[in-house]
Scaffold this active site. Structure first.
Site, PDB file in Angstrom:
ATOM      1  N   THR A  33     -13.392   7.903  -7.262  1.00 22.81           N
ATOM      2  CA  THR A  33     -13.233   7.576  -8.673  1.00 22.81           C
ATOM      3  C   THR A  33     -11.805   7.105  -8.899  1.00 22.81           C
ATOM      4  O   THR A  33     -10.852   7.841  -8.625  1.00 22.81           O
ATOM      5  CB  THR A  33     -13.559   8.793  -9.565  1.00 22.81           C
ATOM      6  OG1 THR A  33     -14.901   9.218  -9.275  1.00 22.81           O
ATOM      7  CG2 THR A  33     -13.447   8.439 -11.033  1.00 22.81           C
ATOM      8  N   TYR A  34     -11.678   5.866  -9.388  1.00 26.98           N
ATOM      9  CA  TYR A  34     -10.370   5.240  -9.596  1.00 26.98           C
ATOM     10  C   TYR A  34      -9.964   5.334 -11.060  1.00 26.98           C
ATOM     11  O   TYR A  34     -10.806   5.277 -11.959  1.00 26.98           O
ATOM     12  CB  TYR A  34     -10.422   3.773  -9.167  1.00 26.98           C
ATOM     13  CG  TYR A  34     -10.520   3.622  -7.678  1.00 26.98           C
ATOM     14  CD1 TYR A  34      -9.384   3.485  -6.898  1.00 26.98           C
ATOM     15  CD2 TYR A  34     -11.756   3.647  -7.035  1.00 26.98           C
ATOM     16  CE1 TYR A  34      -9.464   3.365  -5.512  1.00 26.98           C
ATOM     17  CE2 TYR A  34     -11.849   3.526  -5.659  1.00 26.98           C
ATOM     18  CZ  TYR A  34     -10.701   3.389  -4.914  1.00 26.98           C
ATOM     19  OH  TYR A  34     -10.790   3.277  -3.550  1.00 26.98           O
ATOM     20  N   PHE A  35      -8.644   5.437 -11.262  1.00 23.34           N
ATOM     21  CA  PHE A  35      -8.087   5.590 -12.604  1.00 23.34           C
ATOM     22  C   PHE A  35      -7.034   4.527 -12.878  1.00 23.34           C
ATOM     23  O   PHE A  35      -6.338   4.084 -11.961  1.00 23.34           O
ATOM     24  CB  PHE A  35      -7.460   6.983 -12.756  1.00 23.34           C
ATOM     25  CG  PHE A  35      -8.465   8.084 -12.679  1.00 23.34           C
ATOM     26  CD1 PHE A  35      -9.093   8.552 -13.815  1.00 23.34           C
ATOM     27  CD2 PHE A  35      -8.823   8.615 -11.450  1.00 23.34           C
ATOM     28  CE1 PHE A  35     -10.057   9.542 -13.734  1.00 23.34           C
ATOM     29  CE2 PHE A  35      -9.777   9.617 -11.358  1.00 23.34           C
ATOM     30  CZ  PHE A  35     -10.400  10.076 -12.508  1.00 23.34           C
ATOM     31  N   VAL A 103     -11.797   3.993 -14.187  1.00 23.77           N
ATOM     32  CA  VAL A 103     -12.174   2.590 -14.024  1.00 23.77           C
ATOM     33  C   VAL A 103     -13.581   2.495 -13.455  1.00 23.77           C
ATOM     34  O   VAL A 103     -14.437   1.802 -13.999  1.00 23.77           O
ATOM     35  CB  VAL A 103     -11.182   1.855 -13.089  1.00 23.77           C
ATOM     36  CG1 VAL A 103     -11.643   0.428 -12.820  1.00 23.77           C
ATOM     37  CG2 VAL A 103      -9.787   1.878 -13.672  1.00 23.77           C
ATOM     38  N   MET A 104     -13.819   3.218 -12.354  1.00 25.81           N
ATOM     39  CA  MET A 104     -15.102   3.083 -11.662  1.00 25.81           C
ATOM     40  C   MET A 104     -15.192   4.124 -10.557  1.00 25.81           C
ATOM     41  O   MET A 104     -14.173   4.536 -10.014  1.00 25.81           O
ATOM     42  CB  MET A 104     -15.197   1.683 -11.048  1.00 25.81           C
ATOM     43  CG  MET A 104     -16.438   1.411 -10.246  1.00 25.81           C
ATOM     44  SD  MET A 104     -16.462  -0.281  -9.623  1.00 25.81           S
ATOM     45  CE  MET A 104     -16.773  -1.166 -11.140  1.00 25.81           C
TER      46      MET A 104
END
Length: 184
Positions: A33-35, A103-104
């Site tokens: 999980t990207y931020f 983000v995703m």
């Protein structure tokens, strides 16, 4: 620590060659999980912040990872800081409380293979993207990057890799979906 990483597109034949020639360390499932930073555009600064949940052999691990900008024009080499976390959901709460935006999440299955001391190959099947091969080594200083990248590329070429990729899976998926600009 500097993560020296070379990535290429793969197919079944490349996967078979790796499986035949190297020792399997383990199979893993990843949720990355990207931020996005509230005040800094990681797309422009070429940085990344993610929480990775890694599952293997009935085991669970989680890490928060910061990746600095790429420092080599021929690879995905970056400074990397990675710290284990015991409760990824609570870490997400902290990040969101500080203004970070998710983000995703990217899901992939990964097979890790031992190549030589300090060198590992990963066979990745990334949801929505397909098959890739990554080879990586760690270094203490930037002086080792050029020669190490040359060695890693040579190994991938010997396995049949014809096309290399510097973009991250996140970048590739966002570009594929046409939402690259929206991740800012």
């Amino acid at each position: 620590m500097i993560e020296i990483e070379v990535k290429g597109y793969a197919d079944d034949k490349v996967f078979e060659r790796v499986r035949k020639n190297f020792k399997l360390i383990r199979r893993e499932y990843h949720e990355d999980t990207y931020f996005q930073h509230p005040c800094r555009n990681f797309t422009e600064t070429d940085e990344a912040l993610r929480i990775r949940i890694r599952k293997f052999n009935g085991h669970f691990e989680a890490f928060i990872t910061y990746k600095g900008p790429k420092i080599d024009p021929n690879s995905k080499t970056r400074w990397e800081i990675e710290v284990p976390v015991s409760d990824p959901d609570r870490h997400v709460e902290i990040l969101e409380s500080l203004g970070f935006k998710e983000v995703m999440t990217i899901e992939k299955t990964r097979e890790k293979y031992y190549v030589d001391k300090g060198i590992v190959i990963m066979l990745d099947e990334v949801e929505g993207l397909g098959k890739f091969i990554e080879i990586e080594a760690l270094a203490e200083s930037e002086e080792a990057v050029g020669e190490t990248v040359r060695i890693l590329r040579k190994i991938l070429i010997s396995l049949g890799v014809k096309k290399f990729e510097r973009r991250s899976y996140l970048e590739l998926i966002l570009e594929k979906e046409g939402s690259y600009g929206e991740a800012r």
